[in-house]
Design a protein around this motif. Sequence first.
Motif, PDB file in Angstrom:
ATOM      1  N   THR A 224      58.104   3.383   1.906  1.00  0.00           N
ATOM      2  CA  THR A 224      58.881   3.494   3.137  1.00  0.00           C
ATOM      3  C   THR A 224      58.587   4.806   3.843  1.00  0.00           C
ATOM      4  N   SER A 227      55.117   4.776   5.463  1.00  0.00           N
ATOM      5  CA  SER A 227      54.886   3.877   6.593  1.00  0.00           C
ATOM      6  C   SER A 227      55.584   4.398   7.842  1.00  0.00           C
ATOM      7  N   ASP A 228      55.512   3.635   8.913  1.00  0.00           N
ATOM      8  CA  ASP A 228      56.224   3.986  10.144  1.00  0.00           C
ATOM      9  C   ASP A 228      57.720   4.057   9.857  1.00  0.00           C
ATOM     10  N   THR A 231      59.377   0.856   9.496  1.00  0.00           N
ATOM     11  CA  THR A 231      59.019   0.113   8.282  1.00  0.00           C
ATOM     12  C   THR A 231      58.536  -1.292   8.588  1.00  0.00           C
ATOM     13  N   SER A 233      55.683  -2.451   8.686  1.00  0.00           N
ATOM     14  CA  SER A 233      54.548  -2.923   7.895  1.00  0.00           C
ATOM     15  C   SER A 233      54.919  -3.283   6.465  1.00  0.00           C
ATOM     16  N   LEU A 234      56.178  -3.072   6.089  1.00  0.00           N
ATOM     17  CA  LEU A 234      56.585  -3.333   4.709  1.00  0.00           C
ATOM     18  C   LEU A 234      57.050  -4.765   4.541  1.00  0.00           C
TER      19      LEU A 234
END
Lengths: 359, 359
Positions: A224, A227-228, A231, A233-234
């Motif tokens: 987390t 990533s951005d 989130t 992309s999670l």
Amino acid sequence: MMKREASSTGPEGALAATLYRGDSIENTHRAHAAVVDADGRLLYACGNPLRQTLARSAAKPAQALAIVETGALERFGFDEADLALMCASHSSEERHIERTRQMLAKVHANEADMRCGGHPPLSDAVYRAWIRRDFVPGAVCSNCSGKHVGMLAGAQAIGAAIRDYQLPDHPLQVRVKHTVADVCDLPDDGVQWAIDGCNLPTPAFPLDRLARLFAKLADAADATDASDLATASLSPRTAALARIYRAMTSYPELVAGEGRFCTVLMQAFAGGLVGKVGADASYAIGVRASAQTARLGARGALGIAVKVEDGNTTVLYAIVAELLAQLEPLETFRVPPMRNTMGIETGRLSVAVPLVAQQ
Amino acid sequence: MMKREASSTGPEGALAATLYRGDSIENTHRAHAAVVDADGRLLYACGNPLRQTLARSAAKPAQALAIVETGALERFGFDEADLALMCASHSSEERHIERTRQMLAKVHANEADMRCGGHPPLSDAVYRAWIRRDFVPGAVCSNCSGKHVGMLAGAQAIGAAIRDYQLPDHPLQVRVKHTVADVCDLPDDGVQWAIDGCNLPTPAFPLDRLARLFAKLADAADATDASDLATASLSPRTAALARIYRAMTSYPELVAGEGRFCTVLMQAFAGGLVGKVGADASYAIGVRASAQTARLGARGALGIAVKVEDGNTTVLYAIVAELLAQLEPLETFRVPPMRNTMGIETGRLSVAVPLVAQQ
């Protein structure tokens, strides 16, 4: 702490703690430990790292995961602190009971809907206060109250009746059972289920799977942060696990209580690890990836699970503190001083957990 | 109960109790046992019958023996009930505390002379009552208060100062150490000494010697009944041991307390046996000779000693009850029901003590 050498480790547990009184051995205790990384690789072991273990409340984050994945948190407006209480074995302090009542109001239920009973609190200070005012604890006082309100929320979120939410065949528990097995990388029939002290189904699985669960919690927190902020992309699973990690580590005082091991441990590590005890002496820890976890051979986060064969919780905490000794001293729990009723030191607990490298 | 067959018994203890939750094993416990007769012959064993064991309060009858042999009972007018309290780990009930005060008056001493501290009582009912009235327990409330007043009496009886009566080098403790070793058929240096919870020296010796001590207590009671009422033909040692046996079995409610194992056990057997627990899960029993003890191979009385390797007292009582099962059922302690906070049965304790015949 972890050397590649022979040890007294074995399938019935390794001798992990010896209590001395003077020069005589009073008691000995056997334990099992499994240390894994985020890939599930078993890095170190003590005793039988695959011991079929009733994780009890150490499995609460996995049960909470099932609740989170119903969408119940959004539907009922639960915040991060509420989620922490769902993962808790709390001390029945006022803040725990009051939050339970607020959570019940959020799900439009009341104490009579809860299927756990009251019990003497885990905190001696609370126990004394209750006795002084002849207080008879109800379900909202159960150390598992947050989990139970979470179950009431989850049942509604999947469109099931809240009645009998605690029974193994209730649609919510069927879902919980699948989620727990899945997050432990086991088929549904790879988990044995029994009934917990609080009346909900409670899982038993190999100890290394408990370590995996906690490695995944810490790894999700790492993912987390990497990533951005959104989130986006999670995976939903990773986002849910990270949410649980953040809740427990942001509100350690809700996960246990004043002076309790889990609370002190998570406060000491300030977000660097998540830890949870289970009744009858199981413990699980997820450690976020660092240079130190990499030196231990971990790819990504680290998961540690411990079970004391005889269920002694004082010994458990001493063992966990010993395992963590190289990460940060936890002197309070590490060597409980043994003094008699006149304050004379009468003995000492010797803890030596013979971890053996597996790879 | 005692078969001649192979078992999982061994030097680190035999697997003696398994706690199940549902079909999963929650905890396991190892134990040691020694069964001897009045001649000191080892008849049956489990685990390591020679395990060096801190007998703690199970050794109180041996410490009381040293007091009796100073002549302190006659000198200070102690009665049989007082002697029972000297052998007790009592529940700090009013009757125990009141008798302690009366015994203190008999030896012209007061609470400030006692070198034990106060502590939470062994009885939960008493604990709750104390909390309700903000009671701070003092030395007269110690579960070992009778032993300590006995020591104050013994010190005076041998002409020593009462000051520092609890220290290992005090003339009374030197005498106690010799008596304890002697009655256990050991040389003085065959006993290791540590400091007990109540601040007095506490002995460690092989488990079978604890069984011998209790066989001697029961055998002395047999000898007393067989001789003239005046017991003129008995040795002073035998008379003293018989006196301790009679005191403990005549006043079992003073040896422990309401609902406690030792009290219930001795009441159930109505003079047929003497039993005493020690902290950290040791237990000793002396059984008077009968057709049943003869069938077990005993010459004269029988002595039984048990030590749970991990110090779990609930498990200890279940094991002792199992060992005695063929003498008389003790269902209350034998299989503690395991129910959760809603009264649902969640598991069971399986006890199987693998005793192996030695001769």
